[in-house]
Design an enzyme around this catalytic site. Structure first.
Site, short mmCIF file in Angstrom:
data_model
loop_
_atom_site.label_atom_id
_atom_site.label_comp_id
_atom_site.label_asym_id
_atom_site.label_seq_id
_atom_site.Cartn_x
_atom_site.Cartn_y
_atom_site.Cartn_z
N ARG A 1 0.85 -1.18 0.00
CA ARG A 1 0.00 0.00 0.00
C ARG A 1 0.89 1.24 0.00
NH1 ARG A 1 -2.15 3.15 4.54
NH2 ARG A 1 -3.98 4.29 3.84
N HIS B 1 -2.58 11.02 0.44
CA HIS B 1 -2.12 10.85 1.82
C HIS B 1 -1.52 12.19 2.24
CE1 HIS B 1 -0.85 7.54 4.84
NE2 HIS B 1 -0.53 8.70 5.41
N TYR C 1 -4.48 2.26 15.86
CA TYR C 1 -3.27 2.34 16.68
C TYR C 1 -3.54 2.25 18.17
CZ TYR C 1 -0.78 3.68 12.46
OH TYR C 1 -0.24 3.66 11.22
C1 GBH Z 1 -1.41 7.39 10.53
O1 GBH Z 1 -1.98 8.43 11.22
C2 GBH Z 1 -0.97 7.92 9.20
O2 GBH Z 1 -1.80 7.45 8.16
C3 GBH Z 1 0.47 7.67 8.89
O3 GBH Z 1 0.88 8.49 7.85
C4 GBH Z 1 1.30 7.86 10.14
O4 GBH Z 1 2.67 7.79 9.89
C5 GBH Z 1 0.90 6.80 11.12
O5 GBH Z 1 -0.47 6.79 11.34
C6 GBH Z 1 1.60 6.92 12.46
O6 GBH Z 1 1.27 8.10 13.11
O7 GBH Z 1 -6.79 12.03 18.36
O8 GBH Z 1 -7.06 11.23 20.57
O9 GBH Z 1 -7.88 9.95 18.79
C7 GBH Z 1 -2.44 8.14 12.49
C8 GBH Z 1 -3.06 9.36 13.10
C9 GBH Z 1 -2.91 8.81 15.39
C10 GBH Z 1 -4.77 10.05 14.57
C11 GBH Z 1 -3.64 8.46 16.63
C12 GBH Z 1 -5.51 9.73 15.82
C13 GBH Z 1 -5.31 9.04 18.10
C14 GBH Z 1 -5.31 10.08 19.15
N1 GBH Z 1 -3.79 9.02 14.27
N2 GBH Z 1 -4.60 9.48 16.92
S1 GBH Z 1 -6.87 10.88 19.21
#
Ligand code: GBH
Length: 477
Positions: free
Chosen positions: A78, A122, A299
């Site tokens: 991807r 992206h 995540y």
């Molecule tokens: C992804 O974003 C991206 O697609 C990628 O490019 C990036 O490198 C990767 O993850 C690692 O960061 O706002 O309280 O819900 C993830 C972005 C991270 C947004 C976790 C929401 C949760 C905290 N997300 N975040 S909250």
């Protein structure tokens, strides 16, 4: 304790990257500037002023990177297309050299037996379009559909899955709300306009791609959906806080994409910020196109409570500091620190949240196939004296989250595949190069790629399709 688990032969195994995070070559091959070039070159925006100017130099090392993927045994890769590389100004002329880069990459992947899974956006909007209002400008959605149609025409049926957007939540709320991502604007009304125009762009582009490639083409979008817990599950105010986060974070996308409507409560909750007059008659019909697969990035989880207005509000929502909140309209909600363990991002590790998310999506949309398009973890990956990178924390993270996927599949959820974020260490947006997500280490001085233990572990998993049992501390239940 877990027992070994074997995945179906049809389950797609992959790894993911994004253009601005790995390519470099920002001024080469006729590429135009994107909002991330501008943002990362603006002092104070990224940690240590890091930029994607060179990144992993994938723009030059792509053949070697495909060879690494082949050695890993990936079934799919991807990646995202940099819009300003193929259309420097975001409208008008296309750049043949830029298109050739992706066409060659796709051929190389197919030659290696790896299915190309393309993301059209992206986060790297052509700067010229931002200068005309970016995602707050409705026209950007029409420009995006033209770009999508062109790429469908050029790459055609060689692409296995066409994904319009990666995480429109981030593009809208972090880009225009909290401003921790490009273009760094902090206006709630703009963020909501961006939400809608991203949704509209998805619908227009999806239709355009189907028009070029026919109904057999596989269409997708990837969302970062929020699993949010109430601090006190018996508190009506805390449950209401969860509901509001769910609407603005999840419903703002799932609603129009899959139900054909925004949640009515979302309009009411955000009425003090925006009247949503940018939603025009007919838009909701345009936005909903059948999705062959819904991409899910996962995540971590969040925990919230109602904020009474007294004392200082905690904003433990996992983003680089900003006075402005990405949670547009929900000023009376407080994000609380979660219990650990944590990754290097400070995000709590909670694999069962992934099962929960998949099961709830399946309950709401029983006929909708799903795919994990990102899952992974940042850890401090130092090189051991033996020259290896013993990233046991990452192996455990990936293991436990794949187990969580397996549990969901057992419960009847249609999950088609899993992509590790990320293939390579890369430019982690506002955090620059300080956070490493790769299963392959990149030495940013020499650009040398070195497999971490997790890469060897993943190769074995892909070879056997079997997640080994691991012993963990016995639980009392
Ligand atoms: C992804 O974003 C991206 O697609 C990628 O490019 C990036 O490198 C990767 O993850 C690692 O960061 O706002 O309280 O819900 C993830 C972005 C991270 C947004 C976790 C929401 C949760 C905290 N997300 N975040 S909250």
């Amino acid at each position: 304790m877990s027992t070994a688990r074997t995945f179906a032969p049809s389950f797609l195994w992959g790894s993911a990257t994004a253009a601005y995070q790995i390519e470099g070559g920002v001024a080469e091959g006729g590429r135009g500037p994107s909002i991330w070039d501008t943002f990362s070159h603006t002092p104070g925006r990224t940690l240590d002023g890091d930029t994607g100017d060179v990144a992993d130099d994938h723009f030059h090392l792509w053949r070697q990177d495909v060879a690494e993927m082949k050695r890993l045994g990936l079934g799919a890769y991807r990646f995202s297309i940099s819009w300003p590389r193929v259309q420097p100004g975001g409208s008008g002329d296309f750049n043949a050299d830029g298109i050739a880069f992706y066409s060659n990459l796709v051929d190389e992947l197919i030659g290696a037996g790896i299915a190309p899974v393309v993301t059209l956006y992206h986060w790297d909007l052509p700067q010229e379009l931002e200068d005309a209002g970016g995602w707050t400008n409705r026209d950007t959605a029409y420009r995006f559909a033209e770009y999508a149609a062109k790429m469908a025409h050029e790459l055609g049926s060689r692409v296995s899955v066409w994904t319009t957007f990666n995480e429109p939540w981030c593009a809208a709320y972090l880009g225009y709300g909290s401003g921790v991502h490009a273009p760094g604007r902090t206006n709630g009304a703009d963020a909501l306009a961006a939400v809608h125009h991203l949704n509209l762009a998805h619908g227009l582009a999806g239709r355009a791609i189907r028009e070029v490639l026919g109904d057999d083409t596989k269409l997708s979008i990837t969302l970062n959906l929020h699993v949010t817990r109430p601090d006190d599950p018996t508190s009506a105010a805390d449950l209401e806080a969860v509901r509001r986060i769910d609407d603005v974070g999840n419903g703002a996308f799932l609603g129009p994409l899959l139900d054909g409507a925004y949640p009515a409560t979302l309009f009411a909750d955000t009425a003090h910020v925006s009247d949503w007059s940018f939603v025009l008659d007919g838009d909701l019909d345009l936005i909903r196109v059948p999705l062959d697969v819904l991409g899910v990035n996962y995540y971590s989880t969040g925990r919230v409570r109602h904020f009474s207005g007294e004392g200082e509000r905690s904003q433990a929502d996992g983003h680089r500091d900003s006075d402005a909140s990405p949670w547009v309209g929900v000023d009376d909600v407080e994000f609380l620190p979660q219990p650990g363990p944590y990754t290097e991002m400070g995000w709590n590790i909670e694999a069962p949240g992934l099962t929960e998310l998949l099961v709830s999506l399946h309950a709401a949309y029983p006929d909708q196939p799903l795919m994990i398009t990102e899952n992974g973890a940042a850890f401090d990956d130092s090189v051991a004296p033996d020259g290896r990178i013993h990233d046991a924390g990452r192996v455990a993270y990936l293991h436990d989250h794949l187990e969580a996927v397996g549990v969901a599949i057992d419960a009847g959820v249609d999950v088609r595949g899993y992509f590790v974020w990320s293939l390579l260490d890369n430019f982690e947006w506002a955090y620059g190069y300080s956070k490493r997500f790769g299963i392959i280490r990149v030495d940013y001085d020499t650009l040398t790629r070195t497999w971490k233990d997790s890469a060897y572990w993943y190769r074995e998993l892909l070879r056997t399709r079997t997640l080994p049992a691991i012993e963990s501390a016995p639980t009392l239940s």
